[in-house]
Design a protein around this motif. Structure first.
Motif, PDB file in Angstrom:
ATOM      1  N   LEU A 341     107.604  18.469 -12.530  1.00 42.35           N
ATOM      2  CA  LEU A 341     108.704  19.278 -11.987  1.00 42.35           C
ATOM      3  C   LEU A 341     109.875  18.414 -11.530  1.00 42.35           C
ATOM      4  O   LEU A 341     111.034  18.784 -11.716  1.00 42.35           O
ATOM      5  CB  LEU A 341     108.207  20.166 -10.845  1.00 42.35           C
ATOM      6  N   LYS A 342     109.553  17.267 -10.961  1.00 39.62           N
ATOM      7  CA  LYS A 342     110.610  16.369 -10.491  1.00 39.62           C
ATOM      8  C   LYS A 342     111.445  15.870 -11.682  1.00 39.62           C
ATOM      9  O   LYS A 342     112.682  15.849 -11.642  1.00 39.62           O
ATOM     10  CB  LYS A 342     109.956  15.179  -9.766  1.00 39.62           C
ATOM     11  N   ARG A 344     111.583  17.299 -14.671  1.00 39.74           N
ATOM     12  CA  ARG A 344     112.239  18.462 -15.269  1.00 39.74           C
ATOM     13  C   ARG A 344     113.548  18.806 -14.538  1.00 39.74           C
ATOM     14  O   ARG A 344     114.584  19.039 -15.148  1.00 39.74           O
ATOM     15  CB  ARG A 344     111.295  19.672 -15.242  1.00 39.74           C
ATOM     16  N   GLU A 345     113.447  18.796 -13.215  1.00 36.31           N
ATOM     17  CA  GLU A 345     114.609  19.128 -12.390  1.00 36.31           C
ATOM     18  C   GLU A 345     115.790  18.191 -12.664  1.00 36.31           C
ATOM     19  O   GLU A 345     116.922  18.624 -12.817  1.00 36.31           O
ATOM     20  CB  GLU A 345     114.178  18.981 -10.933  1.00 36.31           C
ATOM     21  N   GLU A 346     115.461  16.921 -12.767  1.00 29.83           N
ATOM     22  CA  GLU A 346     116.491  15.912 -13.023  1.00 29.83           C
ATOM     23  C   GLU A 346     117.099  16.103 -14.424  1.00 29.83           C
ATOM     24  O   GLU A 346     118.321  16.102 -14.590  1.00 29.83           O
ATOM     25  CB  GLU A 346     115.834  14.524 -12.902  1.00 29.83           C
ATOM     26  N   GLY A 349     118.984  19.397 -14.625  1.00 30.94           N
ATOM     27  CA  GLY A 349     120.176  19.266 -13.766  1.00 30.94           C
ATOM     28  C   GLY A 349     121.299  18.531 -14.486  1.00 30.94           C
ATOM     29  O   GLY A 349     122.457  18.961 -14.471  1.00 30.94           O
ATOM     30  N   ARG A 355     124.039  17.966 -12.156  1.00 33.55           N
ATOM     31  CA  ARG A 355     123.863  16.630 -11.577  1.00 33.55           C
ATOM     32  C   ARG A 355     124.739  15.655 -12.354  1.00 33.55           C
ATOM     33  O   ARG A 355     125.079  15.921 -13.497  1.00 33.55           O
ATOM     34  CB  ARG A 355     122.407  16.184 -11.683  1.00 33.55           C
TER      35      ARG A 355
END
Ligand code: PMP
Length: 365
Positions: A341-342, A344-346, A349, A355
């Motif tokens: 998840l970490k 994926r989020e990056e 983003g 981001r």
């Protein structure tokens, strides 16, 4: 309805051609012998418009795929990107995307760009092709033609797979062996093999336990209704290579996360494991290393999948999709993992322009 276009470069069509007229001859070599290579590129809706994710890298891969099959292209990656941007604009895809999203017709629409380079049809030289159809196996006589299409797609493995994790299987079909068909080229012929693996997943229902299988079998034999308690409906296959090591999904690369003490280490099959060198794979390796994870490219035996703490897929269409079970065996705690998840989020983003684009991966239209 506005006119939609496909960009064509064939013997009888050049430039932006209306959708309905974008046809090729049935005697094109590619239809008979799979002599084509292609790409799948994604455009994200961002605040500043549509951003194409690593478009030049995709076109460079396309040019390299074509090189393996001795097909020469008249354009470089910059020219291909120029055409692609114009195509998206001409087709009004950003406006359509906003419409289908606000009307609820699509949940997470994105722009999908599909260039295909192929051996085409010989039109000249043969004043009467009926006498000798120019259609031997030898592709070198046939011209290199191509087209670029762009349209909207929704979540590839389903929204549920992203939210809860995908249920998948290990395919009985091995990935292409070295020195058969090169997986370094994204060849259309590679997907004869991938289709078998994908269909196998789509047609398989997995009982999560022996008790569940016996319960369902008994109910079925007695013509009773039975509720599903521990049944999985796989959406994708992982294929092993000819040596039996993990290769990739039918349309995705694979990553495995294992904790060593409190430290998570990430593993992925190396380029020689009969994989497509994925652009997303490369992006994820870069992101994961920057987040402080060790990423190891190494052979992964099947047992390592089942005992992993997390497994996830990467790809242009799949982005980063968590996997919660393989062959009915629950991975980790059966939920999308923390590391997955970490990362994926990056990734998402950056791709969505939320981001900082610190690697210069986005090209805005
Ligand atoms: N492997 C296969 C067989 C694929 O079809 C894809 C999708 N193109 C991938 C891996 C992932 O590649 P990418 O990240 O470049 O989309």
């Amino acid at each position: 309805m506005a006119i939609r276009y496909i960009y064509m470069h064939t013997f009888d069509k050049k430039g932006f051609v209306p959708w309905e007229e974008a046809t090729i001859h049935v005697l094109s070599h590619v239809i008979h012998y799979g002599s084509g290579v292609f790409e799948g590129i994604r455009g994200y809706r961002t605040k500043e418009g549509i951003a194409i994710f690593r478009g030049k890298d995709h076109y460079l891969r396309l040019i390299k795929s074509a090189k393996i099959y001795r097909m020469e292209l008249p354009f470089d990656e910059n020219k291909f990107m120029e055409i692609t941007k114009e195509l998206i604009k001409k087709n009004g895809l950003m406006e359509t995307l906003d419409e289908v999203k606000s009307s609820g017709r699509m949940k997470n629409p994105f722009v999908y760009i599909r260039p295909v380079v192929f051996r085409g049809y010989i039109s000249e030289e043969y004043d009467d092709p009926v006498i000798q159809p120019p259609l031997g196996v030898n592709p070198l006589k046939n011209p290199t033609e191509f087209f670029i299409a762009a349209f909207l797609w929704d979540d590839y493995l389903g929204e549920k797979a992203i939210r809860e994790g995908a249920d998948i299987i290990t395919s009985s079909w091995s990935r292409l062996a070295p020195n058969t068909i090169p997986t370094f080229a994204k060849g259309v012929a590679n997907y004869a093999n991938a289709q078998l693996a994908k269909m196998e997943a789509e047609l398989t229902i997995v009982a999560g336990s022996y008790e569940e299988k016996l319960r369902l079998k008994k109910a079925f034999e007695n013509g009773e209704k039975a509720s599903l308690e521990d049944v999985r409906f796989p959406v994708e296959s992982i294929q092993l290579n000819s040596e039996g090591y993990v290769s990739e999904g039918a349309g995705e690369n694979v990553f495995v996360v294992k904790y060593e003490g409190s430290k998570a280490r990430i593993y992925t099959p190396p380029l020689y494991a009969s994989i497509l060198p994925g652009i997303t794979r490369d992006s994820i390796i870069t992101i994961a290393r920057d987040l402080g994870y060790d990423v190891v490219e190494t052979e992964i035996p099947r047992g390592m999948l089942y005992t992993a703490d997390e497994v996830f897929f990467t790809g242009t269409a799949a982005e980063v999709t968590p996997i919660r079970s393989i062959d009915g065996i629950v991975i980790g705690n059966g939920k999308p993992g923390e590391v997955t998840l970490k990362i994926r989020e990056e990734y998402v983003g950056i791709a969505r322009g939320e981001r900082e684009d610190r690697y210069g991966w986005l090209e805005y239209i």
